[in-house]
Design a protein around this motif. Structure first.
Motif, mmCIF file in Angstrom:
data_model
loop_
_atom_site.group_PDB
_atom_site.id
_atom_site.type_symbol
_atom_site.label_atom_id
_atom_site.label_comp_id
_atom_site.label_asym_id
_atom_site.label_seq_id
_atom_site.Cartn_x
_atom_site.Cartn_y
_atom_site.Cartn_z
ATOM 1 N N ASP A 121 0.800 -1.227 0.000
ATOM 2 C CA ASP A 121 0.000 0.000 0.000
ATOM 3 C C ASP A 121 0.835 1.280 0.000
ATOM 4 O OD1 ASP A 121 -2.362 -1.427 0.066
ATOM 5 O OD2 ASP A 121 -2.403 -1.517 2.261
ATOM 6 N N SER A 140 -0.018 4.117 -2.458
ATOM 7 C CA SER A 140 -1.358 4.698 -2.373
ATOM 8 C C SER A 140 -1.385 5.963 -1.523
ATOM 9 C CB SER A 140 -2.338 3.666 -1.795
ATOM 10 O OG SER A 140 -2.001 3.351 -0.450
ATOM 11 N N SER A 141 -0.330 6.210 -0.775
ATOM 12 C CA SER A 141 -0.255 7.380 0.103
ATOM 13 C C SER A 141 0.549 8.498 -0.537
ATOM 14 C CB SER A 141 0.381 6.986 1.440
ATOM 15 O OG SER A 141 0.724 8.131 2.191
ATOM 16 N N SER A 192 -0.055 -3.498 -7.643
ATOM 17 C CA SER A 192 -0.658 -2.520 -6.731
ATOM 18 C C SER A 192 -0.088 -1.121 -6.938
ATOM 19 C CB SER A 192 -0.460 -2.955 -5.279
ATOM 20 O OG SER A 192 0.919 -2.986 -4.946
ATOM 21 N N TYR A 193 1.171 -1.031 -7.324
ATOM 22 C CA TYR A 193 1.800 0.280 -7.542
ATOM 23 C C TYR A 193 1.234 0.923 -8.814
ATOM 24 C CZ TYR A 193 5.072 -0.043 -3.695
ATOM 25 O OH TYR A 193 5.610 -0.087 -2.430
ATOM 26 N N LYS A 206 -1.840 0.427 -9.994
ATOM 27 C CA LYS A 206 -3.190 0.869 -9.653
ATOM 28 C C LYS A 206 -3.163 2.153 -8.835
ATOM 29 C CE LYS A 206 -5.053 -3.840 -9.696
ATOM 30 N NZ LYS A 206 -5.619 -4.938 -8.858
ATOM 31 N N ALA A 207 -2.219 2.230 -7.896
ATOM 32 C CA ALA A 207 -2.117 3.424 -7.060
ATOM 33 C C ALA A 207 -1.754 4.642 -7.897
ATOM 34 C CB ALA A 207 -1.061 3.203 -5.966
ATOM 35 N N LYS A 213 -4.700 6.025 -9.910
ATOM 36 C CA LYS A 213 -5.600 6.843 -9.103
ATOM 37 C C LYS A 213 -5.025 8.251 -8.912
ATOM 38 C CE LYS A 213 -7.739 3.060 -6.520
ATOM 39 N NZ LYS A 213 -7.949 2.445 -5.183
ATOM 40 N N HIS A 214 -3.716 8.339 -8.696
ATOM 41 C CA HIS A 214 -3.081 9.650 -8.540
ATOM 42 C C HIS A 214 -3.161 10.450 -9.839
ATOM 43 C CE1 HIS A 214 -1.763 8.719 -4.564
ATOM 44 N NE2 HIS A 214 -0.854 7.809 -4.921
#
Length: 536
Positions: free
Chosen positions: A75, A78-79, A118-119, A121-122, A125-126
């Motif tokens: 995750d 995602s931050s 996951s990276y 997808k993150a 979103k950004h």
């Protein structure tokens, strides 16, 4: 952006991570393990994470850390906070002020670097939130790409406790590389270090760069090379500062000891490698260091043999290595193959720098007592911008009235050609007999020895060593570094010359003998004299 090298380093390690689960498990255990070893580690509290903008406290903590450990978990990307931390961390690394170690916690390095899974997808979103061509997102991607390519620790299904111990061991080894004491008043150093860093081309990791520092004795080559070492040594796999090479390599056996020290420090060994001879040492250095990015500074070199035994060629070291040689002999650098563009001439201090250094040593407070400007200017003129002369003269005149300044200048005016040796002797002449005896003993016999041990030896000779040592330190004639008595070689040379002047033609009549040949001649003369007396 100002380099964080100018900031005080308040933390050994900064931990960058994402998620409360990590905080309670892997990161929490890592923090505890580091803390138990006395490693000052910054771990942010949740209260710092408010709003979308990263806290100035976190940015400052990164700047004030020696090492950053980025725990790349599923995750992490995602931050936006974590991504901004990564950007700041990589900026500080680029400036050479921060060592970065990634931990790939149940993710693959390529997943971070590309990004994937996951990276990916993150980052999608950004991009949707800030725009695909957003400069912010571009900075985040670059930080992930650069950090993902660093050497670190992967953790998939392995033992976490073993990995934590491995990380702690690596951090402790890295932190064991300590900075060098530079000077009490390092005036004019920062600008010169910046020039040398530019000459070293530290951003290039594809070649080995060799640079020579050249200048007369007492001009500050050692001080500058120490400051340079402190500014960059954490950017290398290993580093070593070999001090006083000329003095420490009188013969081939001494060169072997230097080879052992070089290998011991760069490889961070638990015990020294045994080197049987110089030729064997050359092979060991080539074999052990040819794939390592190292920083090696050889201070005060005066013979090509020293360079051939310690840094024979660029192919001895890994790409990105930097070799710095300080010497009073410019021709030596040419013979060694350092081109003119990589020879840095260490020049005297400017008038304003010289005045600042003199003031730091001569005046007890910022107020310059009542000393006339003309007297200060005359002393500066006598010192000629040489830091050693300014330090010794300033310490000699500290807290003194104008008449003492005038008397000192008269003494200097009687010195032929105003030589540095003569200028330094002015400070010696102002000592009491007890301090003179201690000074000459240190100059002739005890430089580099354990200070406590020598203090006891000289005390047994009815010398007041406690007060004597303090006065010599105040006069800048000696220093005690890591428990060892130290003295600039020009000051030592001046002390030895004082003893030689006692009787130049007959060593037996001198108060001290330290050269082997002089001792043998004196003993043989006594044997011959006793033999003649026996015949009579």
């Amino acid at each position: 952006m100002a380099s964080s090298s100018n900031l005080k380093k308040n933390y050994n390690v900064f931990l960058s991570f994402r998620g409360i689960d990590l905080r309670k498990n892997f990161v929490g255990h890592l923090y505890t393990a580091l803390d138990q070893k006395g490693v000052d580690t910054f771990i942010d509290s949740e209260e710092l994470r408010k709003g979308d903008q990263i806290s100035a406290t976190l940015l400052k903590a990164i700047e004030e850390s020696h090492i950053a450990i980025i725990i790349f978990s599923e995750d992490y990307a995602s931050s936006s906070w974590c991504l901004e931390e990564a950007v700041k961390i990589m900026e500080c690394k680029e400036q050479g002020d921060l060592k970065v170690f990634p931990v790939f916690y149940k993710v693959e390095p390529r997943e971070v670097r590309t990004p994937r899974d996951s990276y990916y997808k993150a980052m999608e979103k950004h991009e949707f939130k800030f725009g695909k061509d957003s400069e912010k997102v571009k900075r985040w991607k670059k930080a992930l790409f650069d950090a993902g390519g660093l050497s670190g620790w992967p953790l998939n299904e392995g033992n976490e406790s073993e990995l934590i111990q491995e990380i702690v061991k690596k951090i402790l080894t890295y932190l064991a590389q300590t900075a060098l004491h530079v000077a009490k008043h390092p005036v004019g150093i920062d600008a010169r270090v910046a020039e040398l860093k530019s000459m070293l081309n530290l951003k290039s990791h594809e070649d080995v760069v060799m640079v020579g520092l050249w200048g007369q004795g007492g001009i500050g080559k050692t001080t500058l090379s120490k400051a340079l070492y402190n500014a960059i040594f954490r950017q290398f796999d290993g580093s070593c500062f070999l001090a006083n090479v000329r003095e420490a390599s009188k013969n081939s056996k001494d060169l072997v000891l230097l080879q052992e020290k070089l290998l011991f420090e760069i490889l961070s060994l638990q015990q020294k490698l045994e080197v049987s001879n110089v030729d064997r040492g050359i092979i060991l250095i080539q074999d052990r260091l040819r794939h390592k990015k190292v920083l090696l500074i050889l201070n005060d070199v005066d013979d090509l043999r020293q360079l051939e035994a310690l840094v024979g060629g660029r192919n001895w070291f890994g790409n990105g290595s930097r070799i710095i040689v300080t010497t009073r002999d410019k021709h030596l650098l040419t013979c060694y193959g350092i081109d003119q563009d990589h020879v840095y001439e260490v020049k005297p201090l400017s008038y304003h720098e010289a005045r600042e250094l003199l003031s730091n040593h001569a005046f007890l407070t910022l107020q310059e007592l009542e000393i006339r400007t003309s007297l200060v200017y005359s002393v500066l003129n006598c010192a000629g911008g040489l830091p050693l002369a300014l330090e010794v003269l300033g310490s000699c005149l500290r807290g003194k009235r104008e008449d003492v300044w005038e008397s000192t200048l008269k003494k200097i005016s009687r010195i032929p050609n105003n030589t540095i040796n003569g200028v330094l002797k002015i400070s010696y002449d102002g000592l009491e007999e007890n301090e003179k005896e201690i000074f000459l003993d240190i100059a002739c016999f005890f430089k580099g020895e354990d200070s406590d041990c020598i203090m006891k030896v000289l005390h047994s000779c009815d010398l007041e060593t406690t007060a004597g040592f303090d006065i010599l330190i105040e006069r800048s004639l000696i220093s005690i570094d890591y428990g060892r008595l130290q003295m600039h070689d020009l000051i030592q040379s001046m002390g030895m010359d004082i003893v030689r002047q006692e009787c130049r033609d007959d060593p037996r009549s001198r108060s001290r003998l330290w050269w082997y040949d002089d001792v043998v001649d004196a003993l043989l003369s006594d044997v011959v004299r006793l033999a003649n007396m026996t015949k009579i």
